[in-house]
Design a protein around this motif. Sequence first.
Motif, PDB file in Angstrom:
ATOM      1  N   MET A   8       3.576   5.053   9.638  1.00 43.06           N
ATOM      2  CA  MET A   8       3.129   4.238   8.514  1.00 43.06           C
ATOM      3  C   MET A   8       3.980   4.557   7.288  1.00 43.06           C
ATOM      4  O   MET A   8       4.278   5.714   7.013  1.00 43.06           O
ATOM      5  N   SER A   9       4.383   3.511   6.571  1.00 42.11           N
ATOM      6  CA  SER A   9       5.201   3.736   5.382  1.00 42.11           C
ATOM      7  C   SER A   9       4.376   4.405   4.292  1.00 42.11           C
ATOM      8  O   SER A   9       3.153   4.298   4.258  1.00 42.11           O
ATOM      9  N   HIS A  10       5.064   5.098   3.396  1.00 39.01           N
ATOM     10  CA  HIS A  10       4.393   5.847   2.338  1.00 39.01           C
ATOM     11  C   HIS A  10       3.557   4.944   1.437  1.00 39.01           C
ATOM     12  O   HIS A  10       2.430   5.256   1.100  1.00 39.01           O
ATOM     13  N   PHE A  11       4.143   3.830   1.025  1.00 40.01           N
ATOM     14  CA  PHE A  11       3.425   3.017   0.047  1.00 40.01           C
ATOM     15  C   PHE A  11       2.219   2.313   0.661  1.00 40.01           C
ATOM     16  O   PHE A  11       1.254   2.031  -0.031  1.00 40.01           O
ATOM     17  N   LYS A  12       2.219   2.062   1.968  1.00 39.72           N
ATOM     18  CA  LYS A  12       1.026   1.493   2.603  1.00 39.72           C
ATOM     19  C   LYS A  12      -0.110   2.515   2.621  1.00 39.72           C
ATOM     20  O   LYS A  12      -1.257   2.175   2.387  1.00 39.72           O
ATOM     21  N   GLY A  13       0.227   3.773   2.898  1.00 40.78           N
ATOM     22  CA  GLY A  13      -0.784   4.824   2.859  1.00 40.78           C
ATOM     23  C   GLY A  13      -1.316   5.038   1.453  1.00 40.78           C
ATOM     24  O   GLY A  13      -2.514   5.242   1.247  1.00 40.78           O
TER      25      GLY A  13
END
Length: 115
Positions: A8-13
Amino acid sequence: MLLGQGQMSHFKGAALMIDALPRARIMLGDRGYDADRLRQALSDRGIPPRIRSRANRRGQIPHDAVLYRQRHKIEFMFGRLKDWRRIQTRYHRCAHTFMQGIVNTATVIFWLGPQ
């Protein structure tokens, strides 16, 4: 705390946790958090983002280089956690058990002190 999927990408988390963030003076993040939606969500909450722009961003957004260098403390912490094989290879498949392993490891690292 949020334990996201491995890819999962950082900004989605971060977007999943934006409502749970405590009041903060600034949000310091690396290039993985560079997304207009995340910057806008932080600004809406009154938290100024100090996130370095990705290299392929059309309009580079200036960042505070002196403050950005303070990220090394966080990066060192993750490096020390990954020194523990159980954390690095994620022996525990259940998320709550893995998170407990991280908490226990962080406690031992804190107890041992700087090395």
